[in-house]
Design an enzyme around this catalytic site. Structure first.
Site, short mmCIF file in Angstrom:
data_model
loop_
_atom_site.label_atom_id
_atom_site.label_comp_id
_atom_site.label_asym_id
_atom_site.label_seq_id
_atom_site.Cartn_x
_atom_site.Cartn_y
_atom_site.Cartn_z
N LYS A 1 -21.33 -36.03 75.70
CA LYS A 1 -21.94 -35.83 77.76
C LYS A 1 -20.61 -36.16 78.51
O LYS A 1 -19.77 -37.42 77.82
CB LYS A 1 -22.86 -35.93 77.92
CG LYS A 1 -24.25 -34.73 76.38
CD LYS A 1 -25.57 -34.80 77.29
CE LYS A 1 -26.32 -34.33 75.83
NZ LYS A 1 -27.77 -34.22 76.59
N TYR B 1 -28.03 -24.20 78.18
CA TYR B 1 -29.17 -24.85 78.23
C TYR B 1 -30.51 -24.30 79.01
O TYR B 1 -31.80 -24.34 79.62
CB TYR B 1 -28.94 -26.10 79.76
CG TYR B 1 -28.65 -27.42 78.34
CD1 TYR B 1 -29.50 -27.90 77.26
CD2 TYR B 1 -28.15 -28.24 79.21
CE1 TYR B 1 -28.62 -29.28 76.97
CE2 TYR B 1 -27.28 -28.88 78.62
CZ TYR B 1 -27.93 -29.73 77.69
OH TYR B 1 -27.61 -30.73 76.93
N ASN C 1 -28.16 -38.81 78.52
CA ASN C 1 -28.34 -39.94 77.20
C ASN C 1 -26.57 -39.99 76.04
O ASN C 1 -27.27 -39.39 75.31
CB ASN C 1 -29.47 -39.01 76.89
CG ASN C 1 -29.92 -37.78 76.53
OD1 ASN C 1 -27.97 -36.77 77.01
ND2 ASN C 1 -30.83 -36.69 76.47
N HIS D 1 -25.00 -34.61 72.39
CA HIS D 1 -26.54 -33.33 72.50
C HIS D 1 -25.76 -33.37 71.05
O HIS D 1 -24.89 -33.50 70.06
CB HIS D 1 -25.46 -31.96 72.79
CG HIS D 1 -26.50 -31.03 72.56
ND1 HIS D 1 -27.71 -30.26 73.12
CD2 HIS D 1 -26.12 -30.11 71.54
CE1 HIS D 1 -27.43 -29.31 72.20
NE2 HIS D 1 -27.15 -29.07 71.05
N GLU E 1 -24.61 -22.44 69.38
CA GLU E 1 -24.61 -23.07 69.96
C GLU E 1 -22.52 -23.35 69.95
O GLU E 1 -21.94 -23.39 70.54
CB GLU E 1 -24.99 -24.86 69.78
CG GLU E 1 -25.96 -24.35 70.74
CD GLU E 1 -27.00 -26.00 70.86
OE1 GLU E 1 -27.96 -25.80 71.51
OE2 GLU E 1 -26.44 -26.30 70.22
P1 IDP Z 1 -32.47 -32.99 73.60
O1 IDP Z 1 -30.26 -33.55 73.84
O2 IDP Z 1 -32.94 -34.63 72.61
O3 IDP Z 1 -32.91 -31.74 72.44
P2 IDP Z 1 -34.11 -31.76 74.90
O4 IDP Z 1 -35.53 -31.66 75.41
O5 IDP Z 1 -33.76 -29.83 74.29
O6 IDP Z 1 -33.47 -33.16 74.29
O7 IDP Z 1 -33.63 -31.38 76.42
C1 IDP Z 1 -31.83 -31.02 76.89
C2 IDP Z 1 -31.63 -32.17 77.63
O8 IDP Z 1 -31.96 -32.04 79.17
C3 IDP Z 1 -31.53 -33.88 77.29
O9 IDP Z 1 -30.19 -34.31 76.47
C4 IDP Z 1 -31.45 -34.83 78.70
O10 IDP Z 1 -30.25 -34.81 78.86
C5 IDP Z 1 -31.72 -33.37 79.56
N1 IDP Z 1 -33.58 -33.89 80.10
C6 IDP Z 1 -34.46 -34.09 78.59
N2 IDP Z 1 -35.64 -34.06 79.00
C7 IDP Z 1 -35.39 -34.68 80.47
C8 IDP Z 1 -36.13 -35.11 82.01
O11 IDP Z 1 -37.41 -35.39 81.31
N3 IDP Z 1 -35.59 -35.64 82.61
C9 IDP Z 1 -34.04 -35.09 82.98
N4 IDP Z 1 -33.56 -34.93 81.90
C10 IDP Z 1 -33.94 -34.30 80.74
MG MG Z 2 -32.03 -29.98 72.90
#
Ligand code: IDP
Ligand code: MG
Length: 138
Positions: free
Chosen positions: A9, A49, A112, A115, A126
């Site tokens: 990312k 997304y 984070n 992905h 994807e």
């Molecule tokens: P994942 O990437 O671990 O599958 P997902 O729940 O699919 O997690 O969320 C997609 C992305 O959205 C996350 O990787 C992160 O960048 C962002 N995200 C998820 N939860 C939050 C939140 O509570 N606040 C802000 N960004 C979030």
């Molecule tokens: Mg996800």
């Protein structure tokens, strides 16, 4: 053999972590079938997304994902989906296990570092969103 879709990312690419992420992928035995650096448009980020469009963090997430270039990858190996999610760690770096990418490099729950697809159907979707089948011969 299974394939999954991975992204380094914007926060990771910006900080020069692409090489380290790749090193961890290869050290794990997963192979990189295809890879490209690109800058997501807002429309692409929103489409990618789409499943999160009702979430309060959706707009911020799209803003972040378009804030700089990303490196998109297709990874292959036995149980590639689960293995790559394991290497990444939990979504929130604070909750991720020690030694995982997100624990080591994630800034916060949004930024984070990486992905990874969460299931075979999403992996296929994807991968097709970013790569043509002729690019998947590696
Ligand atoms: P994942 O990437 O671990 O599958 P997902 O729940 O699919 O997690 O969320 C997609 C992305 O959205 C996350 O990787 C992160 O960048 C962002 N995200 C998820 N939860 C939050 C939140 O509570 N606040 C802000 N960004 C979030
Ligand atoms: Mg996800």
């Amino acid at each position: 053999m299974e394939r999954t879709f991975a992204i380094a990312k914007p926060d990771a690419v910006r900080r020069g972590l692409t090489g380290d992420i790749l090193k961890r992928v290869e050290a794990s035995g997963l192979s990189v079938v295809a890879m490209r650096k690109l800058h997501l448009s807002r429309a692409d980020a929103e489409k990618f997304y789409d499943v999160h469009k009702a979430r309060p963090f959706f707009s911020g997430l799209c803003e972040y994902m378009t804030s700089g270039p990303v490196v998109v990858m297709v990874l292959q190996g036995e149980n590639a989906i689960t293995r790559w999610r394991g290497l990444m760690g939990a979504t929130d770096p604070k909750k991720a296990d020690p030694g995982t990418i997100r624990r080591d490099y994630g800034i916060d729950v949004e930024q984070n570092a990486t992905h990874g697809s969460d299931a075979p159907e999403t992996a296929a979707q994807e991968i097709a969103f970013f790569f043509a089948s002729r690019e998947l011969l590696g």
